[in-house]
Design an enzyme around this catalytic site. Structure first.
Site, PDB file in Angstrom:
ATOM      1  N   PRO A   1      65.584  16.206   8.776  1.00  0.00           N
ATOM      2  CA  PRO A   1      64.757  15.098   8.300  1.00  0.00           C
ATOM      3  C   PRO A   1      63.447  15.081   9.090  1.00  0.00           C
ATOM      4  CG  PRO A   1      66.618  14.274   9.605  1.00  0.00           C
ATOM      5  CD  PRO A   1      66.810  15.751   9.463  1.00  0.00           C
TER       6      PRO A   1
ATOM      7  N   ALA B   1      59.643  23.115  14.445  1.00  0.00           N
ATOM      8  CA  ALA B   1      60.433  24.176  13.803  1.00  0.00           C
ATOM      9  C   ALA B   1      59.648  24.812  12.647  1.00  0.00           C
ATOM     10  CB  ALA B   1      61.771  23.609  13.310  1.00  0.00           C
TER      11      ALA B   1
ATOM     12  N   ASP C   1      59.477  20.649  22.340  1.00  0.00           N
ATOM     13  CA  ASP C   1      59.912  20.935  20.971  1.00  0.00           C
ATOM     14  C   ASP C   1      59.656  22.401  20.587  1.00  0.00           C
ATOM     15  OD1 ASP C   1      60.279  18.218  21.008  1.00  0.00           O
ATOM     16  OD2 ASP C   1      59.397  17.864  19.038  1.00  0.00           O
TER      17      ASP C   1
ATOM     18  N   GLY D   1      62.382  12.683  15.130  1.00  0.00           N
ATOM     19  CA  GLY D   1      62.594  13.056  16.528  1.00  0.00           C
ATOM     20  C   GLY D   1      63.466  14.290  16.687  1.00  0.00           C
TER      21      GLY D   1
ATOM     22  N   SER E   1      58.563  19.329  12.884  1.00  0.00           N
ATOM     23  CA  SER E   1      57.223  19.937  12.782  1.00  0.00           C
ATOM     24  C   SER E   1      57.138  21.165  13.690  1.00  0.00           C
ATOM     25  CB  SER E   1      56.121  18.932  13.099  1.00  0.00           C
ATOM     26  OG  SER E   1      56.187  18.536  14.448  1.00  0.00           O
TER      27      SER E   1
END
Ligand code: PMV
Length: 289
Positions: free
Chosen positions: A71, A81, A123, A75, A79
């Protein structure tokens, strides 16, 4: 044509405190984003700003297809990935010769640009390399793989990471005598967790403590608290907010026998819930894209 995928991530411990140099633990999850890049460009296709920036940074024109199990804006690093998978696929399709380190670095620059300065290097690193990653200041270290059975619950309450980070900064300025000890305690929880990675029951208790400290920082949300309590009552070892809070997702560390019940309990609170576990591969080439 080249297809690459890259995983999302969760914060196991230490979000927000990492911004102030405390240790944090993040983990790549098996839910991924998959991106196909085709040299031939079809005109008129609308792309995400992340994909446009990837094409611009690599100096290419291409058609890009995205399929996501994550989704967005919740969090889970979707983005990052998308950006890591797109750069990796362009890298192969156009023979650019970038290493995994180059992709991680470039992806971080693109996230910073699109998000106007506020992006998390965690991330893009975790999505590129996979694994459980210890973050300490600017240092990132991959830990040996471990079995961490998680249930992720998405509250579907939208949140904004920059706003939450700014709110904590404001509170820290206003009440340093309260906020600094909370951040220190979160750092202490992460350090203790590093010593207990083999013991799921203790890790669960530490997650509960970390959740309470995040609530004390002011990044909680009633929807997240409901999910955390529901997961614990359904048999999870422990549960907490993951990421910036104020909405978005929570995680529950759950014994295998309780996973079904934990998922059911979260869904009956209107959450989107799914079981996931550690991804150790990071960005990977897909053969049947
Ligand atoms: O992007 P999210 O929602 O997974 O969380 C960011 C984690 C923070 O510690 C709040 C910020 C950061 O850059 O580490």
């Amino acid at each position: 044509m080249a297809t690459w995928s890259a995983p999302g991530k969760v914060f196991l411990f230490g979000e927000h405190a990492v911004v102030y140099g405390k240790p944090g633990l993040a983990m790549a999850i098996q839910h991924r984003v998959s991106v196909t890049v085709r040299r031939k460009r079809r005109p008129g296709r609308v792309k995400s700003p992340y994909i446009n920036e990837c094409l611009g940074a690599m100096g290419v024109r291409a058609t890009v297809y995205v399929r996501s199990q994550l989704p967005s804006s919740s969090g889970l690093g979707s983005s990052a990935a998308v950006t890591v998978a797109t750069l990796s696929a362009i890298n192969e399709e156009f023979g650019k010769g970038l290493t995994r380190e180059d992709v991680a670095r470039q992806a971080f620059e693109i996230e910073k640009k699109v998000q106007r300065g506020r992006a998390s290097a965690t991330d893009t690193y975790v999505s590129s390399f996979g694994g459980v990653v210890l973050i300490e200041g600017a240092e990132k270290k991959r830990l040996p793989p471990m079995n961490l059975p998680l249930v992720v619950g998405n509250s579907r309450v939208s949140h904004n990471t920059s706003q939450m980070v700014e709110m904590v900064a404001r509170e820290r300025e206003r009440s340093p005598a309260i906020v600094n000890p909370i951040l220190d305690a979160i750092g202490g929880v992460t350090r203790e967790a590093l010593l207990q990675l083999h013991d799921l029951r203790t890790l669960g208790i530490l997650m509960n403590t970390n959740h309470a400290l995040l609530d004390a920082l002011g990044v909680g949300h009633p929807a997240l608290t409901r999910l955390v309590l529901a997961a614990r009552s359904a048999g999870a070892f422990g549960a907490k907010i993951t990421g910036a809070g104020g909405g978005g997702c929570m995680i529950a560390l759950s014994p295998n026998r309780a996973k079904g019940r934990v998922i059911g309990a979260m869904r009956s609170c209107d959450a989107q819930a799914f079981i996931t576990t550690l991804d150790t591969e990071g960005a990977r080439r897909e053969t049947n894209g």
